[in-house]
Design an enzyme around this catalytic site. Structure first.
Site, short mmCIF file in Angstrom:
data_model
loop_
_atom_site.label_atom_id
_atom_site.label_comp_id
_atom_site.label_asym_id
_atom_site.label_seq_id
_atom_site.Cartn_x
_atom_site.Cartn_y
_atom_site.Cartn_z
N THR A 134 -72.10 1.59 16.91
CA THR A 134 -71.22 0.91 17.86
C THR A 134 -69.81 1.12 17.35
O THR A 134 -69.59 1.74 16.33
CB THR A 134 -71.62 -0.58 17.90
OG1 THR A 134 -72.99 -0.67 18.28
CG2 THR A 134 -70.80 -1.41 18.85
N ARG A 173 -72.48 -5.95 29.16
CA ARG A 173 -73.76 -5.48 28.63
C ARG A 173 -74.51 -4.68 29.70
O ARG A 173 -74.49 -5.01 30.88
CB ARG A 173 -74.59 -6.69 28.20
CG ARG A 173 -75.93 -6.38 27.56
CD ARG A 173 -75.78 -5.64 26.27
NE ARG A 173 -76.97 -5.76 25.42
CZ ARG A 173 -77.24 -4.94 24.41
NH1 ARG A 173 -76.42 -3.93 24.14
NH2 ARG A 173 -78.31 -5.13 23.66
N THR A 211 -70.45 0.04 22.83
CA THR A 211 -71.54 0.79 22.20
C THR A 211 -72.27 1.66 23.21
O THR A 211 -72.18 1.45 24.42
CB THR A 211 -72.55 -0.20 21.58
OG1 THR A 211 -73.59 0.53 20.90
CG2 THR A 211 -73.19 -1.09 22.63
N SER A 242 -76.44 -8.00 19.29
CA SER A 242 -75.92 -8.67 18.10
C SER A 242 -74.41 -8.60 18.01
O SER A 242 -73.82 -9.08 17.04
CB SER A 242 -76.52 -8.02 16.84
OG SER A 242 -77.92 -8.12 16.83
N ASP A 262 -83.06 -2.13 22.81
CA ASP A 262 -82.75 -3.42 22.19
C ASP A 262 -83.71 -4.52 22.64
O ASP A 262 -83.76 -5.59 22.04
CB ASP A 262 -81.32 -3.83 22.50
CG ASP A 262 -80.36 -3.59 21.35
OD1 ASP A 262 -80.81 -3.14 20.29
OD2 ASP A 262 -79.16 -3.86 21.50
N GLY A 269 -72.85 -2.04 13.96
CA GLY A 269 -73.90 -2.11 12.96
C GLY A 269 -75.21 -2.74 13.38
O GLY A 269 -76.00 -3.15 12.53
N GLY A 270 -75.48 -2.85 14.69
CA GLY A 270 -76.75 -3.45 15.10
C GLY A 270 -76.83 -4.89 14.65
O GLY A 270 -75.85 -5.64 14.69
#
Length: 598
Positions: free
Chosen positions: A409, A110, A427, A475, A451, A495-496
């Site tokens: 993503t 991340r 992503t 997510s 985010d 898709g968030g």
């Protein structure tokens, strides 16, 4: 053939098929490989949204590479053909089943906030800046984690080094790919902001317009970037020339003359890049109807929220109820889990995430107690209290604001002949990320820091506010399901926040409703994220749920899932979308068990 390309072919000849690498650039016009949403066979499998990327991954498997090698090669190829969804300017989460140790391990790739970012970074004059302004800016750019993820995965579990894993994607970028309607439409949708940055419009708007369907898109800058990254390793990205150019671009975005957009400068520095780490995290794990479901722990909320929802749904006979009742229970479990996600989940190095309690059977029992099979609960729902003391329907705390952020993503799944499996979601956040291409490097920077919540959404208890070095809540939910200690399924989706409900739907459609994996992926989707109305695709049936008190808003598509299933007869099945994003791409190494063993 150039000297560099000749050397590259010689380096890779023992590892990858010559047909993929040996032809000089321009020798033949690229042809898009055929798309198929499902493939069943032997020797390993790859599934992604793109046929070029899937083919590269399968070629790596055919040449003797393992699932990790194939995953990195596929991801690098997606950085070429799906540059608006993923690339080295972003991050992601890598979930891996190791057949030798029979363990599931994960890498947290991340993005992180710069050390100069404080809790009010997205606030000006006491008010949150407009979301669209934050997206298309240097301020939204987090420290990318994808290059570190690739290098770490290969070092720990792969058989290829980074140079050989990137070589097929380098070749793809140099030779080009055939533009499809999805690529053209995504470019057109972003054209207004792409034109605002000189480097972006030069790359993605040749002649000032989106590339035409059927034309060949070449990214020589990215090919050269991959070459340097492969030869010199990630030091050139986190400590060297690529990093310096990335920092300069984020701090002073290349805004075109005459642009009136307020493009805020980024906070990222070389110190932030040098400090980046892609650590191993302990995966989340829940038992669901005798199966073990593993996914990603915080800073992702995917594993905890899917896991909590599964724990709630396990209390209901999903395999025998009507379709309307199944969808009703699915929506209620999703809403309850999202209420708890929004209240409690953030970067666990900065906030106290009660992960064990969120995934406990006792807490799931309290939350399931609130479900009324005959009527929808009024939304938004209050979060529960995961305090380890559970009885009845349990206590609740104050209702916070929902999180409905979306992102573009991509997800890929791989499996090899030795039984190793990878589920990998990566992503750059929005479709097109920040909209800013690093000049001369061929890749977009992420807007991942949007985010974070811009202001406190949880009444003084928001776990997802910005902080120096913090990772924004995600997510993403790359998931691997084990049966008796061996892989059964690997799934995931973009898709968030809808990633969570998409993965949950694929799992329950396959495991409870008995749908073949490709049908579980293709089924019309709903997404209830603790909001007043369910978001649903046009084909999703509404009447039965409306009779129970649910309301709806419509969206064209939700997610673009991929998956791999290990079948009882020894075959492996790859599955992808039948139509979303133009249809995905699933391939296996061989249809013959004899050929797969060669």
């Amino acid at each position: 053939m150039t000297l560099r390309k000749a050397a590259l072919v010689a380096l890779l000849a023992p590892v990858l098929p010559l047909g993929l690498l040996a032809a000089p650039a321009g020798a033949a016009r690229p042809v898009e490989p055929p798309r198929a949403p499902v493939a069943t066979g032997y020797g390993g499998a790859v599934s992604s949204v793109d046929p070029y990327a899937t083919r590269i991954g399968v070629d790596v498997l055919r040449a003797g590479g393992n699932a990790v090698d194939a995953a990195v090669a596929t991801a690098a190829a997606l950085g070429v053909t799906e540059p608006y969804s993923a690339g080295i300017g972003g991050g992601g989460f890598f979930v891996y089943y190791d057949a030798r140790t029979k363990r599931v391990l994960t890498i947290d790739g991340r993005e992180t906030a710069p050390l100069a970012m404080g809790p009010n970074a997205f606030v000006e004059n006491g008010t949150a800046i407009p979301f669209a302004d934050a997206v298309s800016s240097g301020l939204s750019v987090g420290v990318p984690g994808t290059p570190a993820t690739w290098e770490e995965a290969l070092r720990r579990w792969g058989t290829l080094d980074l140079r050989r894993a990137l070589a097929p994607a380098e070749r793809l970028a140099e030779r080009g790919f055939v533009v499809d309607e999805t690529f053209r439409q995504q470019t057109a949708d972003n054209a207004a902001r792409f034109r605002d940055f000189t480097s972006t419009r030069e790359l993605f708007l040749p002649g000032g317009q989106p590339p035409a369907v059927g034309s060949v898109f070449v990214n020589e800058d990215l090919a050269e970037t991959y070459d340097q990254l492969g030869r010199r390793g990630t030091d050139i990205f986190y400590r060297g020339a690529i990093g310096r150019e990335l920092v300069a671009t984020a701090q002073q975005p290349p805004v075109a003359p005459g642009v009136t957009r307020n493009v805020r400068r980024g906070l990222i520095t070389m110190d932030d890049l040098r400090d980046y780490d892609a650590p191993l995290r302990r995966p989340t794990q829940v038992s669901y109807r005798g199966l073990d479901v593993y996914s990603m722990a915080p800073p992702s909320s995917g594993g905890s929220t899917v896991g909590e929802a599964l724990n709630i749904l396990e209390r209901f006979p999903l395999s025998t109820v009507s379709e309307t009742q199944y969808q009703h229970l699915f929506a209620e479990a999703s809403a309850l889990s999202f209420a708890d996600r929004n209240r409690y989940v953030g970067d666990a190095e900065y906030v106290d995430v009660p992960l064990r309690q969120l995934l406990s059977d006792g807490f799931a029992g309290e939350r399931a107690c609130r479900v009324d099979p005959a009527a929808a609960l009024p939304k938004p729902l209050a979060p529960g209290v995961p305090d380890g003391s559970y009885a009845g329907c349990g206590a609740t705390s104050a209702v916070g604001a929902p999180d409905t952020k979306g992102m573009s993503t991509t997800h890929l799944t791989t499996a090899d002949k030795w039984g190793n499996v990878v589920s990998y979601t990566l992503t750059i956040e929005q479709t097109g990320g920040s909209g800013i291409v690093v000049p001369g490097r061929g890749f977009l920077l992420n807007n991942e820091l949007t985010d974070f919540n811009f202001t406190d959404t949880q009444g003084g208890n928001d776990p997802n506010l910005p902080a120096p070095g913090k990772r924004p809540r995600s997510s993403m939910a790359p998931t691997i399901v084990l049966q008796d200690g061996k892989p059964l399924l690997a799934v995931g989706s973009p898709g968030g926040a809808t990633i969570i409900t998409t993965v949950l739907a694929v799992l329950t459609n396959r495991l409870d409703r008995g749908q073949p994996l490709v049908d579980a992926i293709a089924a019309p989707r709903q997404s209830q994220r603790n909001t007043a109305a369910i978001q649903a695709e046009p084909a999703f049936p509404r009447a039965g749920l409306q009779a129970l008190g649910h309301s709806f808003t419509s969206t064209a598509e939700i997610g673009a899932a991929t998956g791999v299933e290990l079948l009882p007869d020894g075959r492996v099945q790859a599955a992808a979308e039948t139509s979303r994003r133009g249809g995905g791409s699933a391939m296996v190494v061989s249809s013959s068990p004899v050929a797969a063993r060669r």
